[in-house]
Design an enzyme around this catalytic site. Structure first.
Site, PDB file in Angstrom:
ATOM      1  N   HIS A  35     -11.474   1.505  -2.977  1.00 18.05           N
ATOM      2  CA  HIS A  35     -10.319   0.404  -2.730  1.00 18.05           C
ATOM      3  C   HIS A  35      -9.563   1.023  -1.644  1.00 18.05           C
ATOM      4  O   HIS A  35      -8.877   1.827  -1.910  1.00 18.05           O
ATOM      5  CB  HIS A  35      -9.575   0.275  -4.163  1.00 18.05           C
ATOM      6  CG  HIS A  35      -8.811  -0.838  -3.924  1.00 18.05           C
ATOM      7  ND1 HIS A  35      -9.256  -2.275  -4.209  1.00 18.05           N
ATOM      8  CD2 HIS A  35      -7.606  -1.263  -3.892  1.00 18.05           C
ATOM      9  CE1 HIS A  35      -8.368  -3.255  -4.112  1.00 18.05           C
ATOM     10  NE2 HIS A  35      -7.204  -2.524  -4.159  1.00 18.05           N
ATOM     11  N   MET A  80      -3.311  -6.846   2.358  1.00 16.21           N
ATOM     12  CA  MET A  80      -1.691  -7.275   1.650  1.00 16.21           C
ATOM     13  C   MET A  80      -0.967  -7.297   2.940  1.00 16.21           C
ATOM     14  O   MET A  80      -0.131  -6.616   3.503  1.00 16.21           O
ATOM     15  CB  MET A  80      -1.077  -6.147   0.461  1.00 16.21           C
ATOM     16  CG  MET A  80      -1.728  -6.087  -0.824  1.00 16.21           C
ATOM     17  SD  MET A  80      -1.010  -4.758  -1.638  1.00 16.21           S
ATOM     18  CE  MET A  80      -2.488  -3.510  -1.027  1.00 16.21           C
ATOM     19  N   ASP A 120      -6.197  -5.045 -10.361  1.00 15.15           N
ATOM     20  CA  ASP A 120      -5.624  -4.013  -9.652  1.00 15.15           C
ATOM     21  C   ASP A 120      -3.951  -3.738 -10.014  1.00 15.15           C
ATOM     22  O   ASP A 120      -3.352  -4.899  -9.839  1.00 15.15           O
ATOM     23  CB  ASP A 120      -5.582  -4.451  -8.310  1.00 15.15           C
ATOM     24  CG  ASP A 120      -5.015  -3.482  -7.007  1.00 15.15           C
ATOM     25  OD1 ASP A 120      -4.702  -2.158  -7.725  1.00 15.15           O
ATOM     26  OD2 ASP A 120      -4.840  -3.690  -5.941  1.00 15.15           O
ATOM     27  N   MET A 127      -3.796  -9.423  -9.556  1.00 17.42           N
ATOM     28  CA  MET A 127      -2.777  -8.124  -9.575  1.00 17.42           C
ATOM     29  C   MET A 127      -2.161  -8.056 -10.936  1.00 17.42           C
ATOM     30  O   MET A 127      -1.381  -8.920 -11.346  1.00 17.42           O
ATOM     31  CB  MET A 127      -1.872  -8.335  -8.476  1.00 17.42           C
ATOM     32  CG  MET A 127      -2.158  -8.411  -7.090  1.00 17.42           C
ATOM     33  SD  MET A 127      -3.080  -6.761  -6.491  1.00 17.42           S
ATOM     34  CE  MET A 127      -1.720  -5.666  -6.323  1.00 17.42           C
ATOM     35  N   HIS A 183      -8.678  -4.245   0.721  1.00 17.36           N
ATOM     36  CA  HIS A 183      -7.375  -5.212  -0.037  1.00 17.36           C
ATOM     37  C   HIS A 183      -6.534  -5.385   1.036  1.00 17.36           C
ATOM     38  O   HIS A 183      -5.328  -4.527   1.383  1.00 17.36           O
ATOM     39  CB  HIS A 183      -6.746  -4.543  -1.345  1.00 17.36           C
ATOM     40  CG  HIS A 183      -5.780  -5.359  -2.010  1.00 17.36           C
ATOM     41  ND1 HIS A 183      -5.184  -4.886  -2.856  1.00 17.36           N
ATOM     42  CD2 HIS A 183      -5.600  -6.608  -1.938  1.00 17.36           C
ATOM     43  CE1 HIS A 183      -4.193  -6.014  -3.194  1.00 17.36           C
ATOM     44  NE2 HIS A 183      -4.651  -6.799  -2.656  1.00 17.36           N
ATOM     45  N   MET A 201      -1.432  -2.651   3.863  1.00 16.16           N
ATOM     46  CA  MET A 201      -0.137  -3.311   3.956  1.00 16.16           C
ATOM     47  C   MET A 201       0.792  -3.174   5.187  1.00 16.16           C
ATOM     48  O   MET A 201       0.476  -2.274   6.137  1.00 16.16           O
ATOM     49  CB  MET A 201       0.650  -2.462   2.909  1.00 16.16           C
ATOM     50  CG  MET A 201      -0.011  -2.177   1.428  1.00 16.16           C
ATOM     51  SD  MET A 201       1.255  -1.308   0.389  1.00 16.16           S
ATOM     52  CE  MET A 201       0.162  -1.021  -0.948  1.00 16.16           C
ATOM     53  N   ASP A 232      -6.394  -0.044   0.589  1.00 15.75           N
ATOM     54  CA  ASP A 232      -4.976  -0.770   0.504  1.00 15.75           C
ATOM     55  C   ASP A 232      -4.517  -0.818   1.781  1.00 15.75           C
ATOM     56  O   ASP A 232      -4.093   0.040   2.518  1.00 15.75           O
ATOM     57  CB  ASP A 232      -4.040  -0.360  -0.455  1.00 15.75           C
ATOM     58  CG  ASP A 232      -4.368  -0.675  -2.032  1.00 15.75           C
ATOM     59  OD1 ASP A 232      -4.894  -1.877  -2.303  1.00 15.75           O
ATOM     60  OD2 ASP A 232      -4.363   0.170  -2.587  1.00 15.75           O
ATOM     61  N   SER A 272      -8.597   3.930  -5.951  1.00 12.29           N
ATOM     62  CA  SER A 272      -7.376   3.305  -5.027  1.00 12.29           C
ATOM     63  C   SER A 272      -7.157   4.305  -4.168  1.00 12.29           C
ATOM     64  O   SER A 272      -6.489   5.362  -4.708  1.00 12.29           O
ATOM     65  CB  SER A 272      -6.501   2.470  -5.610  1.00 12.29           C
ATOM     66  OG  SER A 272      -5.402   2.150  -4.577  1.00 12.29           O
TER      67      SER A 272
END
Length: 231
Positions: free
Chosen positions: A40, A77, A184, A150, A75, A44, A42, A15
């Protein structure tokens, strides 16, 4: 529980939330050279989760730096995941994982999964710790390519793995035996066996890989319990 599907593989993805963000390219290359199965990424938005990270422009630069082959698992979010799909397709995403909690209902979730697949990406569906496995209908689960559980609250790296998520992972695996089940949050060598035994085959790991002296060795150790259950 033993995973008997011959198509499933043990996969480990570092990640980037845990990397030195001043040098995404070199940090990603270091992980790929260590044998990472996927990367990965992320995303956000400061709304769905209380933090802001990186977006499509960063992904586009990263894709240019590492080339077309590495698998980039995005991913999302974010509050409105459908809004950003085209940008991430153009930027070079391989997988687009959104949260069930971020869409109004199962019908909209199904529509978005279909859009992701039509764009040629792998479609992932994520569940927060507080969302039960039953929240995914059979039809929706079959439509998704990957189901992510998660094992921390989304929004920040470096949190402790929630072992109490194991029954949820087990239930997802029971209902969707042929799917990639991704976990994750807080995964490391000392707890990956809990996730593997429950049925996870895709492991996202941040701090435990980027802080390791020999990431390759840690990746191999993370795969071991999954490979044993797949054999």
């Amino acid at each position: 529980q033993r995973m008997c599907n011959k198509h499933l593989k043990a996969k480990v993805g570092p990640s980037l939330l845990a990397c030195d963000m001043s040098c995404f390219g070199t940090e990603t290359t270091r992980m790929l050279e260590g044998g990472a199965d996927f990367i990965h990424f992320d995303v956000m938005d400061g709304h769905f989760v209380p933090n802001i990270t990186m977006g499509a422009c960063v992904l586009k630069s990263l894709r240019k730096a590492i080339g077309p082959e590495p698998y980039l698992d995005c991913h999302m979010m974010v509050t409105d995941p459908g809004k950003w799909l085209d940008d991430f397709v153009e930027a070079g995403a391989s997988q687009y994982t959104f949260h069930l909690e971020a869409v109004p209902n199962q019908i909209e979730a199904a529509k978005l999964i279909k859009r992701i697949k039509e764009k040629g990406l792998v479609a992932g569906l994520a569940l927060n710790p507080g969302t039960p496995a039953e929240a995914i209908s059979d039809e929706l689960g079959q439509l998704a390519d990957v189901i992510m559980v998660m094992t921390v609250e989304p929004g920040f790296g470096g949190q402790k793995f929630k072992a109490e998520m194991a029954p949820k992972i087990k239930e997802v695996r029971r209902r969707f035996p042929k799917k990639d089940i991704e976990v994750d949050g807080g995964l490391a060598v000392d707890n990956v066996g809990v996730a593997a035994s429950a049925g996870a085959n895709m492991i996202v790991a941040g701090t435990s890989l980027f802080k390791a002296e020999k990431p390759k060795d840690v990746m191999n150790q993370l795969r071991e319990p999954i490979t044993a259950l797949l054999s």
